[in-house]
Structures are given as structure tokens and as C-alpha cells.
Design an enzyme around this catalytic site. Structure first.
Site, PDB file in Angstrom:
ATOM      1  N   ASP A 143       0.859  -1.175   0.000  1.00  0.00           N
ATOM      2  CA  ASP A 143       0.000   0.000   0.000  1.00  0.00           C
ATOM      3  C   ASP A 143       0.899   1.229   0.000  1.00  0.00           C
ATOM      4  O   ASP A 143       2.087   1.151   0.345  1.00  0.00           O
ATOM      5  CB  ASP A 143      -0.903  -0.024   1.228  1.00  0.00           C
ATOM      6  CG  ASP A 143      -1.907   1.108   1.224  1.00  0.00           C
ATOM      7  OD1 ASP A 143      -2.531   1.343   0.186  1.00  0.00           O
ATOM      8  OD2 ASP A 143      -2.059   1.760   2.279  1.00  0.00           O
ATOM      9  N   ASP A 153      -0.327   5.113   0.749  1.00  0.00           N
ATOM     10  CA  ASP A 153      -0.657   6.098   1.774  1.00  0.00           C
ATOM     11  C   ASP A 153      -0.546   5.480   3.160  1.00  0.00           C
ATOM     12  O   ASP A 153      -1.229   4.510   3.474  1.00  0.00           O
ATOM     13  CB  ASP A 153      -2.077   6.629   1.569  1.00  0.00           C
ATOM     14  CG  ASP A 153      -2.204   7.479   0.316  1.00  0.00           C
ATOM     15  OD1 ASP A 153      -1.461   8.465   0.204  1.00  0.00           O
ATOM     16  OD2 ASP A 153      -3.033   7.149  -0.538  1.00  0.00           O
TER      17      ASP A 153
END
Length: 358
Positions: free
Chosen positions: A34, A36
Site C-alpha cells: 500500500d 498512503d
């Protein structure tokens, strides 16, 4: 190489964190990262992320960046990563915009018009699938798609989506993350924008969602990366970790984004990661074993965790040289096992967390 994934997985969920005698970057061929809250926050690199990813990549691990944020194109994401010191190409990036565009393309004729409420990432992904982005509910769209459009998204865009959905046009969403981490804190994500349209249309429609933790995103990731031994790496229990659970693959939770230790200890079975680390340096190390001691306790490193009277009790040697994360792992074992007992609830963790300083 020994990897112990802990008790349970798809059959009721994990009972305690797993273990690996070798670095995770050696045990798995591909990290599905991922972005963010894991690699960057608010455009700036998360501490230790650049260095850790560089070492993992140099050691032969393939790095793929899998994000529910549909705002930017893969080219823009790759450029940003490279600027931060993490060399990447567009092909290394998989976005929820790509996943939802494939989902729509599978269900509507080629060349169809799609009303876009979001950023350029959505428009590029739709064109890649032979669809035509439009801006108004009066442009006769056959579908409406919502994706994160940034904090400057005009209110009028939500109105266009509501008009079309209210007329019965099929509704899609790249993802439904309610929040998104940034440099100044946690802000509203695409899920909050989806709720605006849901409220405006009286709750009469539900969007089809592509992003993590749902199957369309997992399918898109597998198709684009070709990973054989993937490790999902994320900061969110309800997207990254649940997505790994749904896909039947292992996961690493890093505590640099949305999830804190208290939320981790209270995780329901499908939100329990295989491994947990403070940050991306966890990729470069093995994971210590959490051992059930047969007397209701769970031991990891120099820590022992148990539950007494509905409260987590942690015994160890806090201070210089102590590994706080070992204490967190021991607490996970005690908390998750207690929560899984019939009739039991999530134990109180305040004193134990204060001892760890987290």
C-alpha cells in the site's frame, strides 16, 4: 527457511502472529505495498521507508505498489516514488482505478460513456479499457464511477453523480475507504464521498466496489504482478489486511498509518495480519515466534501477555534494549485468543499499552 503462519487463517482467523526464521524479503517473492501511510504520507516519505525498500529490492524482492487511491495515474505515482528515492515504473503500480475500470468494462459495451466523479487516474484507467469518460449526468452515461478526487473536489461533482444514480444509472466506486492519511492528519477518503451520494439518493442504490478488500482489486493485482509468493503490506486492517485474508495470502501490518496498537489488539479474525512491524524495516527481518505457554499466556522475546479479569496483563523488562514490538506480538496472542472465546469480549488494554509506551 521456516515460516510459521500461526494458528488458524481462513478457518476462523488467526490466533496469534506468525513467525519467520528468515527476512520476509527472502521468504516472499513480491511485496504488494500500500502507499498512503506505508510508503508516504501527505506526499512525504514515511521514516525508514526509502532505505528499507531499497535494501529489499537489492536483495531480489519484487516491489509492487497497490493503492486504493484512484486520484493519480500509475505514471504519476511512479514518478513521485522515484522522486522520493524509490525507483519505480508505471507497471509497478496497481490502483483501484484500474480495478474498477476493468469491472465496468466487463459489464458494459466497449465505447460506453461513464460519468466520472474523481481524478485523472480514473479517466486514464477508463480509456485504457476502451470506455469514454464524461462529466455530466446529461451526457447519457451507462455507468457512474466515483474515486478519490483530492481535497479540492467540487461539490457539484457529487451532485452530478447523485442525479445519474437517482435516474437508475449503475453506480461503481473505486473504493470505500472512509479516511486517508496525510501530512496534517487523517482526512476524509472516497468512502466519505460515496456516502454523500448515498444520502443524496435516499439510500436507494449501492455501488459496486472494486478496491481492497474486495475480489476485483485482488484479481487486478494478480493479473498485473504475476506474484507467486506475495506478501501484502499495509497500514489498514479493513482494506489491506482483510484483502489479504480474502485472497488467501499472508500480510504484514506496519504501524505508520491509520491503525494503532489498540485497534490491532481489537481486530476481528479477518483483520488479523500474519506479521506486525513498526515500519517497513520489518521487511528486512525475520519475525519472532509467539508461543502459547500452556498456562493462558503468550510469550514473545522478553515479554509475556495474558488476560486477567478482562484486562490484558503484560510482564517484561521495558527500557533500553527491549523490543517493544515483541510486546505487541505477545499482546496480540493474548487479546485475539481471549476475544475468540465464546461469550468473551475484547480485553481492556490501557495499562499494557502504557507499559509499552504505545
Amino acid at each position: 527457511m521456516t515460516v510459521r503462519n500461526g494458528q488458524g487463517r481462513r478457518d476462523g482467523g488467526r490466533k496469534y502472529p506468525g513467525a519467520s526464521t528468515v527476512a520476509l524479503s527472502e521468504a516472499y517473492d513480491t511485496a504488494l505495498l500500500d502507499l498512503d501511510g506505508v510508503v508516504y504520507a501527505g506526499g512525504e516519505a514515511v521514516p525508514h521507508a526509502v532505505e528499507a525498500l531499497g535494501v529489499a529490492r537489492a536483495g531480489g524482492m519484487h516491489l509492487a505498489y497497490v493503492t486504493n487511491n484512484a486520484l493519480r495515474t500509475p505514471d504519476e505515482v511512479a514518478e513521485h516514488l522515484t522522486e522520493l528515492g524509490v525507483p519505480a515504473e508505471a507497471g509497478d503500480v496497481v490502483t483501484s482505478a484500474q480495478a474498477v475500470a476493468r469491472l465496468i468494462a466487463d459489464e458494459v459495451p466497449a465505447g460506453s460513456r461513464v460519468l466520472v466523479v474523481g481524478g485523472e487516474g480514473l479517466r486514464v484507467a477508463l480509456r485504457e479499457r476502451g470506455l469514454v469518460p464524461v462529466e455530466s449526468a446529461d451526457d447519457d452515461p451507462v455507468a457512474v464511477v466515483q474515486g478519490y478526487g483530492g481535497p479540492g473536489m467540487p461539490w457539484a461533482r457529487f451532485a452530478e453523480a447523485a442525479y445519474a444514480v437517482g435516474r437508475g444509472v449503475p453506480w461503481y466506486a473505486s473504493n470505500t475507504d472512509l479516511t486517508i492519511p496525510g501530512a496534517r492528519g487523517i482526512g476524509p477518503g472516497n468512502g466519505a464521498a460515496v456516502e454523500v451520494v448515498r444520502i443524496a439518493t435516499g439510500g436507494r442504490a449501492e455501488p459496486k466496489v472494486a478496491g481492497k478488500p474486495l475480489p476485483p482489486m485482488h484479481r487486478e493485482t494478480v493479473l498485473r504482478t504475476g506474484a507467486e509468493r506475495p506478501l501484502v503490506v499495509g497500514d489498514r486492517l479493513d482494506t489491506d489486511i482483510e484483502g489479504a485474508f480474502n485472497g488467501g495470502v499472508d500480510s504484514l501490518l506496519v504501524l505508520t498509518g491509520v491503525t494503532d496498537v489498540a485497534q490491532l489488539l481489537a481486530a476481528v479474525p479477518e483483520h488479523r495480519p500474519t506479521y506486525v512491524a513498526a515500519d517497513l524495516r520489518g521487511l528486512l527481518a525475520g519475525q519472532p515466534e509467539v508461543v502459547a505457554d500452556g498456562d493462558g499466556g503468550f510469550v514473545c522475546g522478553g515479554w509475556r501477555a495474558s488476560v486477567r479479569g478482562g484486562e490484558l496483563v503484560l510482564v517484561g523488562a521495558p527500557g533500553e534494549g527491549a523490543d517493544v514490538m515483541d510486546g505487541v506480538r505477545a499482546l496480540c496472542g493474548a487479546a485475539w485468543s481471549e476475544a475468540d472465546r465464546p461469550g468473551a469480549g475484547v480485553p481492556e488494554a490501557g495499562k499494557a499499552l502504557a507499559l509499552l509506551g504505545v
